[in-house]
Write a protein that holds these residues in place. Structure first.
Motif, PDB file in Angstrom:
ATOM      1  N   VAL A   1       0.806  -1.281  -0.187  1.00 36.47           N
ATOM      2  CA  VAL A   1       0.163   0.185   0.084  1.00 36.47           C
ATOM      3  C   VAL A   1       0.610   1.221   0.017  1.00 36.47           C
ATOM      4  O   VAL A   1       1.828   1.468   1.055  1.00 36.47           O
ATOM      5  CB  VAL A   1      -0.889  -0.131   1.210  1.00 36.47           C
ATOM      6  CG1 VAL A   1      -1.882   1.253   1.333  1.00 36.47           C
ATOM      7  CG2 VAL A   1      -1.645  -1.116   1.255  1.00 36.47           C
ATOM      8  N   LEU A   2       0.836   2.269  -0.898  1.00 41.98           N
ATOM      9  CA  LEU A   2       1.510   3.569  -1.059  1.00 41.98           C
ATOM     10  C   LEU A   2       0.489   4.534  -1.144  1.00 41.98           C
ATOM     11  O   LEU A   2      -0.327   4.487  -2.076  1.00 41.98           O
ATOM     12  CB  LEU A   2       2.321   3.354  -2.418  1.00 41.98           C
ATOM     13  CG  LEU A   2       3.485   2.410  -2.490  1.00 41.98           C
ATOM     14  CD1 LEU A   2       4.295   2.774  -3.638  1.00 41.98           C
ATOM     15  CD2 LEU A   2       4.468   2.739  -1.331  1.00 41.98           C
ATOM     16  N   GLY A   3       0.291   5.094  -0.068  1.00 39.20           N
ATOM     17  CA  GLY A   3      -0.621   6.346   0.079  1.00 39.20           C
ATOM     18  C   GLY A   3      -1.907   5.691   0.018  1.00 39.20           C
ATOM     19  O   GLY A   3      -2.202   4.729   1.011  1.00 39.20           O
ATOM     20  N   ASN A   4      -2.834   6.071  -0.716  1.00 41.08           N
ATOM     21  CA  ASN A   4      -4.291   5.631  -1.050  1.00 41.08           C
ATOM     22  C   ASN A   4      -4.390   4.617  -2.252  1.00 41.08           C
ATOM     23  O   ASN A   4      -5.322   4.393  -2.566  1.00 41.08           O
ATOM     24  CB  ASN A   4      -5.175   6.654  -1.217  1.00 41.08           C
ATOM     25  CG  ASN A   4      -5.271   7.338   0.006  1.00 41.08           C
ATOM     26  OD1 ASN A   4      -5.400   7.007   1.372  1.00 41.08           O
ATOM     27  ND2 ASN A   4      -5.447   8.968  -0.164  1.00 41.08           N
ATOM     28  N   GLU A   5      -3.357   3.866  -2.553  1.00 38.04           N
ATOM     29  CA  GLU A   5      -3.397   2.842  -3.577  1.00 38.04           C
ATOM     30  C   GLU A   5      -2.747   1.494  -3.066  1.00 38.04           C
ATOM     31  O   GLU A   5      -1.608   1.503  -2.302  1.00 38.04           O
ATOM     32  CB  GLU A   5      -2.754   3.206  -4.830  1.00 38.04           C
ATOM     33  CG  GLU A   5      -3.501   4.466  -5.489  1.00 38.04           C
ATOM     34  CD  GLU A   5      -2.750   4.964  -6.765  1.00 38.04           C
ATOM     35  OE1 GLU A   5      -3.469   5.278  -7.604  1.00 38.04           O
ATOM     36  OE2 GLU A   5      -1.444   5.117  -6.770  1.00 38.04           O
ATOM     37  N   ILE A   6      -3.414   0.347  -3.731  1.00 39.68           N
ATOM     38  CA  ILE A   6      -2.834  -0.705  -3.405  1.00 39.68           C
ATOM     39  C   ILE A   6      -1.929  -1.100  -4.750  1.00 39.68           C
ATOM     40  O   ILE A   6      -2.538  -1.128  -5.853  1.00 39.68           O
ATOM     41  CB  ILE A   6      -3.652  -1.997  -3.173  1.00 39.68           C
ATOM     42  CG1 ILE A   6      -4.821  -1.713  -2.258  1.00 39.68           C
ATOM     43  CG2 ILE A   6      -3.207  -3.390  -3.235  1.00 39.68           C
ATOM     44  CD1 ILE A   6      -5.846  -2.644  -2.088  1.00 39.68           C
ATOM     45  N   VAL A   7      -0.504  -1.321  -4.763  1.00 41.84           N
ATOM     46  CA  VAL A   7       0.331  -1.151  -5.414  1.00 41.84           C
ATOM     47  C   VAL A   7       0.909  -2.796  -5.744  1.00 41.84           C
ATOM     48  O   VAL A   7       1.238  -3.332  -4.692  1.00 41.84           O
ATOM     49  CB  VAL A   7       1.237  -0.112  -5.609  1.00 41.84           C
ATOM     50  CG1 VAL A   7       2.470  -0.498  -6.576  1.00 41.84           C
ATOM     51  CG2 VAL A   7       0.645   1.106  -5.296  1.00 41.84           C
ATOM     52  N   ARG A   8       1.090  -3.219  -7.145  1.00 42.45           N
ATOM     53  CA  ARG A   8       1.525  -4.751  -7.060  1.00 42.45           C
ATOM     54  C   ARG A   8       2.698  -4.395  -8.107  1.00 42.45           C
ATOM     55  O   ARG A   8       2.638  -3.813  -9.024  1.00 42.45           O
ATOM     56  CB  ARG A   8       0.506  -5.582  -7.775  1.00 42.45           C
ATOM     57  CG  ARG A   8      -0.731  -5.845  -6.989  1.00 42.45           C
ATOM     58  CD  ARG A   8      -1.614  -6.756  -7.725  1.00 42.45           C
ATOM     59  NE  ARG A   8      -1.186  -8.075  -7.498  1.00 42.45           N
ATOM     60  CZ  ARG A   8      -1.074  -9.189  -8.526  1.00 42.45           C
ATOM     61  NH1 ARG A   8      -1.438  -8.527  -9.925  1.00 42.45           N
ATOM     62  NH2 ARG A   8      -0.584 -10.319  -8.522  1.00 42.45           N
ATOM     63  N   LEU A   9       3.845  -5.132  -7.815  1.00 41.42           N
ATOM     64  CA  LEU A   9       5.056  -4.844  -8.474  1.00 41.42           C
ATOM     65  C   LEU A   9       5.552  -6.391  -8.963  1.00 41.42           C
ATOM     66  O   LEU A   9       5.417  -7.472  -7.980  1.00 41.42           O
ATOM     67  CB  LEU A   9       6.034  -4.374  -7.596  1.00 41.42           C
ATOM     68  CG  LEU A   9       5.589  -2.966  -7.201  1.00 41.42           C
ATOM     69  CD1 LEU A   9       6.733  -2.290  -6.295  1.00 41.42           C
ATOM     70  CD2 LEU A   9       5.660  -2.010  -8.413  1.00 41.42           C
ATOM     71  N   ARG A  10       6.210  -6.539 -10.171  1.00 40.14           N
ATOM     72  CA  ARG A  10       6.600  -7.797 -10.418  1.00 40.14           C
ATOM     73  C   ARG A  10       7.994  -7.394 -11.018  1.00 40.14           C
ATOM     74  O   ARG A  10       8.150  -6.761 -11.824  1.00 40.14           O
ATOM     75  CB  ARG A  10       5.699  -8.590 -11.185  1.00 40.14           C
ATOM     76  CG  ARG A  10       6.417  -9.923 -11.816  1.00 40.14           C
ATOM     77  CD  ARG A  10       5.350 -10.759 -12.772  1.00 40.14           C
ATOM     78  NE  ARG A  10       5.104  -9.988 -14.159  1.00 40.14           N
ATOM     79  CZ  ARG A  10       4.111 -10.483 -14.795  1.00 40.14           C
ATOM     80  NH1 ARG A  10       3.450 -11.577 -14.599  1.00 40.14           N
ATOM     81  NH2 ARG A  10       3.960  -9.781 -15.969  1.00 40.14           N
ATOM     82  N   GLN A  11       8.996  -8.099 -10.696  1.00 42.14           N
ATOM     83  CA  GLN A  11      10.325  -8.026 -11.024  1.00 42.14           C
ATOM     84  C   GLN A  11      10.680  -8.403 -12.665  1.00 42.14           C
ATOM     85  O   GLN A  11       9.713  -9.495 -13.238  1.00 42.14           O
ATOM     86  CB  GLN A  11      11.499  -9.154 -10.462  1.00 42.14           C
ATOM     87  CG  GLN A  11      12.796  -8.818 -10.828  1.00 42.14           C
ATOM     88  CD  GLN A  11      13.225  -7.347 -10.035  1.00 42.14           C
ATOM     89  OE1 GLN A  11      13.428  -7.239  -8.858  1.00 42.14           O
ATOM     90  NE2 GLN A  11      13.706  -6.420 -10.950  1.00 42.14           N
ATOM     91  N   THR A  12      11.279  -7.393 -13.442  1.00 43.96           N
ATOM     92  CA  THR A  12      11.412  -7.754 -14.889  1.00 43.96           C
ATOM     93  C   THR A  12      12.904  -7.551 -15.237  1.00 43.96           C
ATOM     94  O   THR A  12      13.637  -7.050 -14.151  1.00 43.96           O
ATOM     95  CB  THR A  12      10.566  -6.678 -15.740  1.00 43.96           C
ATOM     96  OG1 THR A  12      11.266  -5.339 -15.577  1.00 43.96           O
ATOM     97  CG2 THR A  12       9.048  -6.758 -15.540  1.00 43.96           C
ATOM     98  N   GLU A  13      13.312  -7.679 -16.131  1.00 49.01           N
ATOM     99  CA  GLU A  13      14.980  -7.417 -16.645  1.00 49.01           C
ATOM    100  C   GLU A  13      15.441  -5.969 -16.479  1.00 49.01           C
ATOM    101  O   GLU A  13      16.330  -5.701 -16.016  1.00 49.01           O
ATOM    102  CB  GLU A  13      15.083  -7.996 -18.034  1.00 49.01           C
ATOM    103  CG  GLU A  13      16.594  -7.916 -18.265  1.00 49.01           C
ATOM    104  CD  GLU A  13      17.063  -8.510 -19.629  1.00 49.01           C
ATOM    105  OE1 GLU A  13      17.941  -8.439 -20.193  1.00 49.01           O
ATOM    106  OE2 GLU A  13      15.985  -8.967 -20.216  1.00 49.01           O
ATOM    107  N   TYR A  14      14.345  -5.144 -16.545  1.00 47.51           N
ATOM    108  CA  TYR A  14      14.717  -3.742 -16.518  1.00 47.51           C
ATOM    109  C   TYR A  14      14.368  -2.830 -15.582  1.00 47.51           C
ATOM    110  O   TYR A  14      14.155  -1.412 -15.422  1.00 47.51           O
ATOM    111  CB  TYR A  14      14.432  -3.014 -17.726  1.00 47.51           C
ATOM    112  CG  TYR A  14      14.914  -3.729 -18.924  1.00 47.51           C
ATOM    113  CD1 TYR A  14      16.345  -3.518 -19.505  1.00 47.51           C
ATOM    114  CD2 TYR A  14      14.318  -4.582 -20.001  1.00 47.51           C
ATOM    115  CE1 TYR A  14      17.031  -4.108 -20.500  1.00 47.51           C
ATOM    116  CE2 TYR A  14      14.688  -5.140 -21.167  1.00 47.51           C
ATOM    117  CZ  TYR A  14      16.347  -4.989 -21.397  1.00 47.51           C
ATOM    118  OH  TYR A  14      16.909  -5.314 -22.359  1.00 47.51           O
ATOM    119  N   GLY A  15      13.577  -3.451 -14.461  1.00 46.60           N
ATOM    120  CA  GLY A  15      13.018  -3.104 -13.473  1.00 46.60           C
ATOM    121  C   GLY A  15      11.712  -3.766 -12.921  1.00 46.60           C
ATOM    122  O   GLY A  15      11.730  -4.803 -12.291  1.00 46.60           O
ATOM    123  N   ALA A  16      10.366  -3.186 -13.182  1.00 49.17           N
ATOM    124  CA  ALA A  16       9.446  -3.932 -12.519  1.00 49.17           C
ATOM    125  C   ALA A  16       8.013  -3.619 -13.510  1.00 49.17           C
ATOM    126  O   ALA A  16       7.779  -2.520 -13.855  1.00 49.17           O
ATOM    127  CB  ALA A  16       8.959  -3.387 -11.183  1.00 49.17           C
TER     128      ALA A  16
END
Length: 301
Positions: free
Chosen positions: A29-44
């Motif tokens: 949770v960042l601020g007022n948002e549910i954030v999803r991240l997945r690793q990629t070769e150049y970031g996410a």
């Protein structure tokens, strides 16, 4: 998001307590948002974030990571070895109020307990985002203060409510504290009930951006004694770390803190220590390169 970052050690090494990993995805949770991240070769890959600039700021995209690692590596061969095996580990830039509130709760608790307390407070007082809740404002905490005992904060309860009250009243300004120079920042934080030197250093680095801070808990104290022959009071050990590693001592501390994951497959993840106490749990951390491949000597997830 294009960025030199390795999500597993960055989000799982105990800097922030609201990230959870499920399969390949980290959810927080960042601020007022549910954030999803997945690793990629150049970031996410990113889902749920409407402000990519804020996300990049959270990951301190302005940091010259290669330059930082090079500088601390020149100062110390052990850190050089650790950093070479764990590329992409970044220090996060957290919201000063949330960081202060979280680390006030983190004293004398393992990571599982910290996570439960923080989530309980968020679920009770914070804005409902649909499945997760935002970290509450001071006013939102005070509005439901009579229900806070249900969060099972223990001795931290009165301190947490007092922090909310003093912040709401303007006596404590986390954002103003974040703008102070390091020594002034530490002094202001330690005037807050429940904030000792270790919590103050954690808030200074993760919430106020003082990359020269060098938090010392039991794990770091053991490493400093075993690797550098330095022991003594908190002030002695922390000062040594700041002097040895310089303006990016906080980054050096992160590699030292993560060293068991980097250097040996024989280390169980449950041996990890938390920032606020002597016992640390696990939230899915491992050391992977930004390409998603595990560097030799690091633990794979």
């Amino acid at each position: 998001m294009e960025l030199e970052v390795s999500l597993d050690p960055t989000l799982g090494c105990g800097q922030a307590h609201r990230w959870r990993k499920d399969g390949d995805w980290w959810t927080g949770v960042l601020g007022n948002e549910i954030v999803r991240l997945r690793q990629t070769e150049y970031g996410a890959d990113v889902e749920g974030c409407s402000d990519k600039a804020a996300l990049l700021e959270y990951f301190r995209s302005g940091d010259d990571l290669q330059g930082i690692v090079s500088e601390i590596s020149e100062r110390d061969p052990y850190v050089a070895s650790l950093s070479s095996q764990c590329p992409g580990l970044r220090i996060l830039k957290q919201n000063p109020w949330e960081c202060l509130g979280t680390y006030l709760l983190a004293t004398n608790a393992n990571v599982a307990r910290i996570g439960k307390m923080v989530e309980s407070v968020c679920e009770l007082c914070g804005r409902d985002l649909g499945g997760r809740h935002a970290f509450p404002t001071p006013g939102e905490i005070l509005d439901r203060a009579e229900l806070i005992p249900s969060c099972r904060l223990g001795f931290r309860e009165n301190r947490f409510i007092e922090l909310a009250q003093r912040t709401e009243d303007g006596e404590i300004d986390p954002y103003g504290i974040a703008s102070m120079e390091y020594e002034e920042c530490i002094g202001a934080l330690m005037e807050i009930k429940g904030v000792g030197p270790k919590v103050a250093d954690c808030v200074a680095i993760f919430g106020c951006g003082h990359l020269d801070a060098f938090p010392v808990d039991v794990r770091i104290a053991q490493i400093m004694e075993n690797m550098y022959g330095v022991k003594g009071s908190y002030k002695v050990v922390s000062r040594y770390g700041r002097e040895r590693f310089g303006r990016y001592a906080g980054y050096a501390q992160e590699f030292l803190y993560h060293s068991k994951f980097i250097t040996g497959p024989g280390t169980s993840s449950v041996e990890r220590y938390d920032r606020g106490s002597d016992v640390r749990g696990t939230s899915g951390a491992s050391c992977r390169s930004p390409t998603g491949r595990s560097p030799r000597g690091a633990r794979s997830s």
